[in-house]
Structure formats: structure tokens, C-alpha cells
Design a protein around this motif. Structure first.
Motif, mmCIF file in Angstrom:
data_model
loop_
_atom_site.group_PDB
_atom_site.id
_atom_site.type_symbol
_atom_site.label_atom_id
_atom_site.label_comp_id
_atom_site.label_asym_id
_atom_site.label_seq_id
_atom_site.Cartn_x
_atom_site.Cartn_y
_atom_site.Cartn_z
ATOM 1 N N VAL A 61 45.398 53.264 34.718
ATOM 2 C CA VAL A 61 45.136 53.736 36.077
ATOM 3 C C VAL A 61 43.792 54.462 36.090
ATOM 4 C CG1 VAL A 61 45.909 55.188 37.988
ATOM 5 C CG2 VAL A 61 47.593 54.023 36.559
ATOM 6 N N LEU A 62 42.924 54.059 37.008
ATOM 7 C CA LEU A 62 41.662 54.756 37.225
ATOM 8 C C LEU A 62 41.872 55.822 38.295
ATOM 9 C CD1 LEU A 62 38.528 55.158 37.358
ATOM 10 C CD2 LEU A 62 38.485 53.239 38.961
ATOM 11 N N MET A 63 41.446 57.055 38.012
ATOM 12 C CA MET A 63 41.545 58.140 38.973
ATOM 13 C C MET A 63 40.161 58.741 39.190
ATOM 14 S SD MET A 63 44.806 58.229 39.678
ATOM 15 C CE MET A 63 44.780 59.700 40.696
ATOM 16 N N ALA A 64 39.789 58.929 40.450
ATOM 17 C CA ALA A 64 38.520 59.562 40.783
ATOM 18 C C ALA A 64 38.758 60.586 41.883
ATOM 19 C CB ALA A 64 37.503 58.520 41.239
ATOM 20 N N PHE A 65 38.147 61.763 41.749
ATOM 21 C CA PHE A 65 38.326 62.851 42.709
ATOM 22 C C PHE A 65 36.953 63.378 43.122
ATOM 23 C CE2 PHE A 65 42.051 62.735 40.013
ATOM 24 C CZ PHE A 65 43.109 62.881 40.905
ATOM 25 N N LEU B 212 31.205 52.147 39.388
ATOM 26 C CA LEU B 212 32.423 51.741 38.699
ATOM 27 C C LEU B 212 32.192 50.710 37.615
ATOM 28 C CD1 LEU B 212 35.046 51.556 41.586
ATOM 29 C CD2 LEU B 212 34.779 53.327 39.855
ATOM 30 N N GLY B 213 31.055 50.020 37.652
ATOM 31 C CA GLY B 213 30.774 49.019 36.636
ATOM 32 C C GLY B 213 31.830 47.936 36.601
ATOM 33 N N GLU B 214 32.350 47.651 35.414
ATOM 34 C CA GLU B 214 33.320 46.570 35.239
ATOM 35 C C GLU B 214 34.650 46.857 35.918
ATOM 36 O OE1 GLU B 214 35.119 48.015 30.906
ATOM 37 O OE2 GLU B 214 33.637 46.412 30.993
ATOM 38 N N ARG B 215 34.868 48.086 36.300
ATOM 39 C CA ARG B 215 36.135 48.433 36.969
ATOM 40 C C ARG B 215 36.049 48.303 38.490
ATOM 41 N NH1 ARG B 215 35.292 51.946 32.766
ATOM 42 N NH2 ARG B 215 36.863 51.878 31.097
ATOM 43 N N ALA B 216 34.924 47.827 38.988
ATOM 44 C CA ALA B 216 34.778 47.673 40.441
ATOM 45 C C ALA B 216 35.768 46.655 41.000
ATOM 46 C CB ALA B 216 33.348 47.260 40.775
ATOM 47 N N GLY B 217 36.212 45.732 40.168
ATOM 48 C CA GLY B 217 37.136 44.711 40.627
ATOM 49 C C GLY B 217 38.597 45.088 40.515
ATOM 50 N N TRP B 218 38.882 46.298 40.047
ATOM 51 C CA TRP B 218 40.271 46.726 39.942
ATOM 52 C C TRP B 218 40.888 46.854 41.332
ATOM 53 C CZ3 TRP B 218 41.553 50.752 35.574
ATOM 54 C CH2 TRP B 218 41.148 50.230 34.343
ATOM 55 N N VAL C 7 35.245 50.473 47.733
ATOM 56 C CA VAL C 7 34.279 49.948 46.780
ATOM 57 C C VAL C 7 33.348 48.985 47.508
ATOM 58 C CG1 VAL C 7 33.962 48.653 44.647
ATOM 59 C CG2 VAL C 7 35.910 50.210 44.878
ATOM 60 N N GLU C 8 32.062 49.218 47.350
ATOM 61 C CA GLU C 8 31.048 48.378 47.981
ATOM 62 C C GLU C 8 29.977 48.055 46.952
ATOM 63 O OE1 GLU C 8 29.586 50.810 51.112
ATOM 64 O OE2 GLU C 8 31.527 50.987 52.128
ATOM 65 N N GLY C 9 29.885 46.752 46.574
ATOM 66 C CA GLY C 9 28.855 46.341 45.627
ATOM 67 C C GLY C 9 28.916 47.057 44.302
ATOM 68 N N GLY C 10 30.103 47.279 43.786
ATOM 69 C CA GLY C 10 30.260 47.924 42.481
ATOM 70 C C GLY C 10 30.236 49.440 42.520
ATOM 71 N N ALA D 52 43.014 53.132 41.163
ATOM 72 C CA ALA D 52 42.963 51.664 41.053
ATOM 73 C C ALA D 52 43.610 51.232 39.757
ATOM 74 C CB ALA D 52 41.532 51.169 41.139
ATOM 75 N N ARG D 53 44.091 49.962 39.753
ATOM 76 C CA ARG D 53 44.729 49.389 38.578
ATOM 77 C C ARG D 53 44.028 48.092 38.191
ATOM 78 N NH1 ARG D 53 48.862 47.223 40.187
ATOM 79 N NH2 ARG D 53 48.725 47.622 42.426
ATOM 80 N N PRO D 54 44.125 47.700 36.933
ATOM 81 C CA PRO D 54 43.497 46.433 36.509
ATOM 82 C C PRO D 54 44.064 45.249 37.294
ATOM 83 C CG PRO D 54 44.172 47.726 34.602
ATOM 84 C CD PRO D 54 44.775 48.387 35.805
ATOM 85 N N THR D 55 43.274 44.203 37.400
ATOM 86 C CA THR D 55 43.713 43.012 38.143
ATOM 87 C C THR D 55 44.780 42.242 37.396
ATOM 88 O OG1 THR D 55 41.849 41.810 37.173
ATOM 89 C CG2 THR D 55 41.540 42.752 39.366
ATOM 90 N N ASP D 56 44.820 42.336 36.074
ATOM 91 C CA ASP D 56 45.810 41.592 35.276
ATOM 92 C C ASP D 56 47.103 42.379 35.177
ATOM 93 O OD1 ASP D 56 43.156 40.705 33.064
ATOM 94 O OD2 ASP D 56 43.917 39.610 34.794
#
Length: 533
Positions: free
Chosen positions: A480-484, A495-501, A514-517, A529-533
Motif C-alpha cells: 500500500v502506498l500512503m502519501a500525506f 510517483l515514478g513507477e508507482r503512478a500506475g497503481w 495522478v496526472e502524468g506521473g 494506492a495499491r499495485p495493479t497486480d
């Protein structure tokens, strides 16, 4: 997750203006509905109340102010029926000066209890044995004319320190702990646990430079801050005692110990005290300060992660000893959901969490006038430091008829005044408001329980700048990604590679997009956010 109940201020059923055990029983359903796992009950033992129960006169008796032992048994039974575990405060390092042990000890130098407390002769000029200072201000020694000696008190003079170098003292202390374990308590919160032992040679503490005189409540006007406290607490002998305590706890399956630790290097002490065979958890005061910024919070967590090789941390952002977090971190300008935001942040870190009563309501620090003060600490240092009464005012259960009543807390006059701004945040009103801090807290805790990674997953911080703090809990598909956003204005995070989560907005706080990463976070907002898989 542990909910701290301060009995004096939780709920009063007998109408004397002071909360009691039957009042806690009456509201256990409310606590269970918050979604917490356990309650920690501050001292309810027999006491003259010089420090409101942290000066214990009988470790096995309930003070009549709070009820009786039958009330405690009913509390324990109902809590267990609701699925709540019960932890009680244990104040082991010192007693009240009204305890029978101390009354006997001060009589003479040759009776059965003579060596149960820390006694020392005066210096040649009649002054105290060394330069140790009390945390509550002034010299940590009090003259006792019966023995013609000084006794040590790291806190109030009404709280003499036990001599843990005496094996009879350690055995008696453990026997008192055993009494409550036999009664069925699930755990102990150990007050000032690093204060049990003192330096047997009574060496002077070295002076501390003015620039370093900081810490929990240690303003430069408190002489306690003038020293490095190398000798009046946190002695190596305490480690063996913690082993004895753990051996006792291990005889009661599931029983746990949480240690309160305040030392010169609290994080290093937490590591020592929570290694195998000692305490299960420890907490210190790094997040109970005024430092509300990414650098401090992230740095504290990273230092804990790096230093605690075996132990399990416990986080707290409020308790009965410090200014309430909405005031301390919100600084009077935060929106209504700020209370939920900071609780969500604390509950998202790796470790257990202590939630102080009233945090879920978003209560700010109460202004208590000098004439209404009860706290001896506040009376001593007024007006530079106003003491702890502002965080101890009674919970408002309903709006009440006027400013003079108990706001659902009591039929009588509350022991501390309940301010109008707290009445507006009463439980009854918040229950019916979907946007209230109370319902925000419940939503987040319910959402948190659905994510295993937020309960026991590892933590890894992402690169971020003020005011955004971001991290990933857990690994793989369960991560789980957490941002505050700790600030009031909009902020961005790469977010880099996690922009697609996949975003998971079920936490109920104002979320971002999320806009453009890049993540765009609203002021005092959160994103998950959570991973797509």
C-alpha cells in the motif's frame, strides 16, 4: 491499536464530577465501535492523588473515587465480551509517600523496610547528596527528619523512588504485577520504566549546554533540562529486571508489556528494552513534540527502523501529559478533518499506536485559567508552562444545557471545566455528522483493517519534500502506498513507477489525483494506492 482512557475525565456515573470505572463500563461500546483493539486505563489505584493516581498508595486496591474491585472485574468482563483487550498502567519506579512501605521505611534505618527506598546522608554542609533534579522542578531530594536522611524523588516529593537494587523490592513489585495478571488483564503500560534503577554511587549528573536544553516539557526555565540525566535513570541493571518482568508475563499467554521511555537517547533505550526476553513494545516522546514537519517525522521513524533490531515500536501523537495534537501540530488554523489526517498518519506507520481519548473527536487543547488548575506541574511553572490540565479536561458526550453543566460527562460539576469549543464537538452531535472527525476516524480505522500491509508490513519511504510525506507499506500485491500532505496548500509528489497503481480512496480523507506521473494532493489531504497486480 490501543485507546488510552484517562479515568478522571472519561465518564462519571456517580455524579461527583470525577470519572470512574462504572463510567468506562457504560461507554465500552463506544470504544469498541471506534475499531480499536485494546484499551489502556491510566491509574485507578488507591492514591492521595498528588499526581492524580501516578502516586500509588496500594497497588492492589481501587481508589474509592473510581469505584471498587468489583467494578474493575465488570469492566474486564464487558471489554472481553466486546473483543477488547485491557491494559493497565503500572507505576513501578516510585510509590506515594502514603504507601505503607514508605511509612515504615522512614521510621528508622534498621527496620524491615529501611532499605526499600533510596536514602542518602546529607553532605557535610547539610545539602542534598548530589545534584540530581526532579522532573517537576527543583532538587530531587527531600529531607526526612525521622531518619535524618534525604530520600530521592525523580517526580513530586510525594512520590519517593523505590530502591530496585534491593531484591526484596523487585520481588514485591513483581508480586503486585502478578495480582493483576491473575485477575485477567491482558497487558501493562509501564510508566517511566527506565527510572526503576538509580546509580548506586550517586554520582552527579553532568551539566547540559543551554542550546541542548530541549525535550518533552523541558523548557529552559525548568532546571531539570540543565543536566544530562546519566545517573538518576536508565541504568544497566534495569535490563535484568526487565528480563524478570518478561519471564512473569510469559506465564500468562498473550499478556504484553508496553514501556514508556524517556531517556537521553530514547530510541537507543527503546532498542535495548524491546530486545528478545524484555518488553514487547516501547514508545518514546519524539512524536509528542511541536515538530510537525516531514523531516522530523520521517527522520524519527527512520531512526527507529534503523535502531530497533528486534523490537516493535508503538507510536503516540497525544497523551495525558502533552498538549493535544490538534493544537500542537494544527496551531489553531487546521481544518476540521486535520484530526483525522494526523491520526491516519500515525496509524499508517509500522508499529502499534496509542490513541488518546478525544483525538477521535478532534479536541484541541483547553484553556484552563490559573484558578481552575489542578496539575501541580502547571502551578509550579505558570505562566510559562501551563501544565497538563489542558489535555485532561472531561470528554463532552452531549452539548449540555449550559456552560456550567457536565456536558454528558457528569451530573455534577466536572473536576476541570469543559470549554465551549469542546461542547460543540460532543459525541452525540458528531455521531450524526458524516463529515465529523469522529466518523472520519472510524472510517479510516475500518479501512486500515482491510489492508494487511498497514498492520504488519515493512515500511519504505519515498523521496519527497515538505510538506508531503510518502511511504510504501508491505511488498508485492499486498503493498500500500500512503502519501500525506502536512500543509494547507496543494502539493505535488513524483510517483515514478508507482503512478500506475490503483487509487484506493476508501480512507475517507480528501484525496488527490495522478496526472502524468505526478500526484496532486490537496491541502491536508491523503492518498492511498495499491499495485495493479
Amino acid at each position: 491499536m490501543i485507546y488510552q482512557v484517562y479515568p478522571r475525565s472519561f465518564r462519571d456515573l456517580d455524579g461527583d464530577g470525577v470519572g470512574d470505572l462504572p463510567g468506562i463500563v457504560d461507554k465500552l461500546g463506544y470504544i469498541a465501535d471506534l475499531g480499536v483493539d485494546a484499551i489502556w486505563i491510566s491509574p485507578f489505584f488507591k492514591s492521595p492523588m498528588a499526581d492524580f493516581g501516578y502516586d500509588i498508595a496500594d497497588y492492589r486496591a481501587v481508589d474509592p473515587l473510581f469505584g471498587d474491585i468489583g467494578d474493575f472485574d465488570r469492566l474486564l468482563a464487558k471489554a472481553h465480551a466486546l473483543g477488547l483487550k485491557v491494559m493497565i498502567d503500572q507505576v513501578l519506579s516510585h510509590t506515594s509517600n502514603e504507601h505503607e512501605w514508605f511509612k515504615r521505611s522512614r521510621e528508622s534505618r534498621d527496620n524491615e523496610f529501611a532499605d526499600w527506598y533510596v536514602w542518602a546522608d546529607a553532605r557535610e554542609d547539610g545539602t542534598a547528596p548530589n545534584n540530581w533534579m526532579s522532573l517537576f522542578g527543583g532538587v530531587a531530594w527531600r529531607w526526612e527528619p525521622r531518619r535524618r536522611q534525604y530520600y530521592l524523588h525523580n517526580f513530586l516529593s510525594a512520590q519517593p523512588d523505590l530502591n530496585f537494587h534491593n531484591p526484596d523490592v523487585r520481588a514485591a513489585v513483581l508480586d503486585n504485577v502478578r495480582f493483576w495478571l491473575e485477575r485477567g488483564v491482558d497487558g501493562l503500560r509501564l510508566d517511566a520504566i527506565n527510572f526503576c534503577f538509580h546509580d548506586a554511587r550517586l554520582r552527579d549528573n553532568p551539566p547540559k549546554p543551554a542550546a541542548q536544553r530541549v525535550g518533552r516539557g523541558f523548557s529552559p526555565d525548568n532546571p531539570y533540562a540543565f543536566q544530562y540525566h546519566h545517573y538518576n535513570n536508565t541504568q544497566p541493571e534495569n535490563l535484568a529486571f526487565l528480563g524478570e518482568l518478561r519471564a512473569l508475563l510469559d506465564r500468562y499467554p498473550g499478556a504484553v508489556a508496553l514501556g514508556e521511555i524517556s531517556s537521553e537517547d530514547s530510541l537507543a533505550t527503546m532498542d535495548e528494552y524491546t530486545r528478545a526476553g524484555r518488553l514487547h513494545m516501547g514508545y518514546s516522546f519524539e512524536l509528542l513534540t511541536d515538530d510537525y514537519n516531514v523531516e522530523h517525522i520521517r527522520g524519527t521513524v527512520q531512526r527507529v527502523e534503523a535502531s530497533m533490531r528486534e523490537g516493535w515500536p508503538c507510536w503516540a501523537i497525544s497523551n495525558h501529559d502533552v498538549q493535544r495534537v490538534v493544537t500542537r501540530w494544527g496551531r489553531g488554523e487546521a481544518p476540521k478533518h486535520f484530526a483525522t489526517l494526523v491520526s491516519a498518519l500515525a496509524c499508517s506507520l509500522r508499529g502499534s499506536v496509542c490513541v488518546y481519548q478525544g483525538e477521535e473527536l478532534g479536541l484541541a487543547e483547553a484553556e484552563v485559567p490559573f484558578e481552575a488548575l489542578q496539575d501541580p506541574y502547571g502551578k509550579t511553572f505558570w505562566p510559562n508552562f501551563k501544565g497538563r490540565d489542558g489535555c485532561r479536561t472531561p470528554l463532552p458526550w452531549d452539548a449540555g444545557a449550559d456552560a456550567g453543566d457536565g456536558a454528558g460527562f457528569s451530573r455534577g460539576r466536572p473536576w476541570l471545566p469543559i470549554p465551549a469549543e469542546h461542547r460543540a464537538l460532543n459525541v452525540a452531535a458528531q455521531q450524526d455528522d458524516p463529515a465529523s472527525p469522529l466518523n472520519g476516524f472510524r472510517r479510516f480505522i475500518g479501512w486500515r483493517k482491510r489492508h494487511r500491509a498497514l498492520l504488519d508490513g515493512a515500511i519504505a519511504f519515498l523521496p519527497s519534500a515538505e510538506p508531503v510525506i510518502a511511504f510504501v507499506r508491505g511488498e508485492g500485491a499486498d503493498a500500500v502506498l500512503m502519501a500525506f500532505n502536512l500543509g494547507p496548500g496543494e502539493a505535488m509528489l513524483e510517483l515514478g513507477e508507482r503512478a500506475g497503481w490503483i487509487a484506493d480512496p476508501g480512507h475517507g480523507l480528501p484525496s488527490g489525483a495522478v496526472e502524468g506521473g505526478r500526484l496532486r494532493l490537496p491541502g491536508h489531504g491523503a492518498y492511498a494506492a495499491r499495485p495493479t497486480d
